[in-house]
Design a protein around this motif. Structure first.
Motif, mmCIF file in Angstrom:
data_model
loop_
_atom_site.group_PDB
_atom_site.id
_atom_site.type_symbol
_atom_site.label_atom_id
_atom_site.label_comp_id
_atom_site.label_asym_id
_atom_site.label_seq_id
_atom_site.Cartn_x
_atom_site.Cartn_y
_atom_site.Cartn_z
ATOM 1 N N ALA A 179 0.830 -1.210 0.000
ATOM 2 C CA ALA A 179 0.000 0.000 0.000
ATOM 3 C C ALA A 179 0.862 1.256 0.000
ATOM 4 O O ALA A 179 0.491 2.265 -0.598
ATOM 5 C CB ALA A 179 -0.934 0.003 1.208
ATOM 6 N N LEU A 180 2.014 1.205 0.648
ATOM 7 C CA LEU A 180 2.905 2.366 0.658
ATOM 8 C C LEU A 180 3.710 2.468 -0.628
ATOM 9 O O LEU A 180 4.054 3.562 -1.067
ATOM 10 C CB LEU A 180 3.855 2.298 1.852
ATOM 11 C CG LEU A 180 3.211 2.464 3.220
ATOM 12 C CD1 LEU A 180 4.258 2.338 4.308
ATOM 13 C CD2 LEU A 180 2.482 3.777 3.330
ATOM 14 N N ALA A 181 4.019 1.324 -1.234
ATOM 15 C CA ALA A 181 4.758 1.344 -2.498
ATOM 16 C C ALA A 181 3.920 1.967 -3.606
ATOM 17 O O ALA A 181 4.454 2.578 -4.527
ATOM 18 C CB ALA A 181 5.195 -0.067 -2.876
ATOM 19 N N LYS A 182 2.629 1.821 -3.523
ATOM 20 C CA LYS A 182 1.683 2.411 -4.481
ATOM 21 C C LYS A 182 0.856 3.470 -3.750
ATOM 22 O O LYS A 182 -0.368 3.393 -3.672
ATOM 23 C CB LYS A 182 0.760 1.332 -5.062
ATOM 24 C CG LYS A 182 1.473 0.202 -5.746
ATOM 25 C CD LYS A 182 1.973 0.660 -7.090
ATOM 26 C CE LYS A 182 2.582 -0.521 -7.831
ATOM 27 N NZ LYS A 182 2.972 -0.174 -9.164
ATOM 28 N N LEU A 183 1.524 4.468 -3.204
ATOM 29 C CA LEU A 183 0.877 5.441 -2.332
ATOM 30 C C LEU A 183 -0.218 6.243 -3.038
ATOM 31 O O LEU A 183 -1.263 6.512 -2.458
ATOM 32 C CB LEU A 183 1.926 6.381 -1.739
ATOM 33 C CG LEU A 183 1.478 7.263 -0.588
ATOM 34 C CD1 LEU A 183 0.913 6.428 0.552
ATOM 35 C CD2 LEU A 183 2.622 8.109 -0.092
ATOM 36 N N ALA A 184 -0.016 6.600 -4.287
ATOM 37 C CA ALA A 184 -1.035 7.377 -5.006
ATOM 38 C C ALA A 184 -2.336 6.585 -5.124
ATOM 39 O O ALA A 184 -3.423 7.137 -4.927
ATOM 40 C CB ALA A 184 -0.527 7.773 -6.380
#
Length: 96
Positions: free
Chosen positions: A35-40
């Protein structure tokens, strides 16, 4: 006299958050922190659940904080402080 600066309306609504692109890239292989790696994308989902408190992520180059298992973010309204997101739940804390 010189011409004044030309201004435009911003293409986003809500609160602007600057997120370190390098931090997100380092988390790509970690399934627990996807979820943080794909923050957008995570913020878009958050905005659908909380339409009155929308956030807008703008990815920026490295902020030289480099947290382990986290993403460095900056709120331009308070540029003297950087925050570290360590989970998707931390996005709610950005609203405060």
């Amino acid at each position: 006299m010189k011409n004044p600066l030309k201004t435009y309306t911003s293409p986003w609504e809500g609160r602007l958050i600057l997120a370190c692109q390098k931090c997100q890239k380092k988390l790509k292989g970690n399934d627990d922190l996807h979820a943080l790696a794909k923050l957008a994308k995570t913020v878009k989902r958050y905005n659908k659940l909380h339409p009155t408190k929308t956030l807008e992520i703008v990815n920026v180059p490295c902020m030289d904080l480099c947290p382990k298992n986290g993403v460095a973010v900056c709120d331009p309204c308070n540029p003297l402080r950087l925050s570290i997101l360590r989970s998707a739940e931390d996005i709610e804390r950005l609203e405060r």
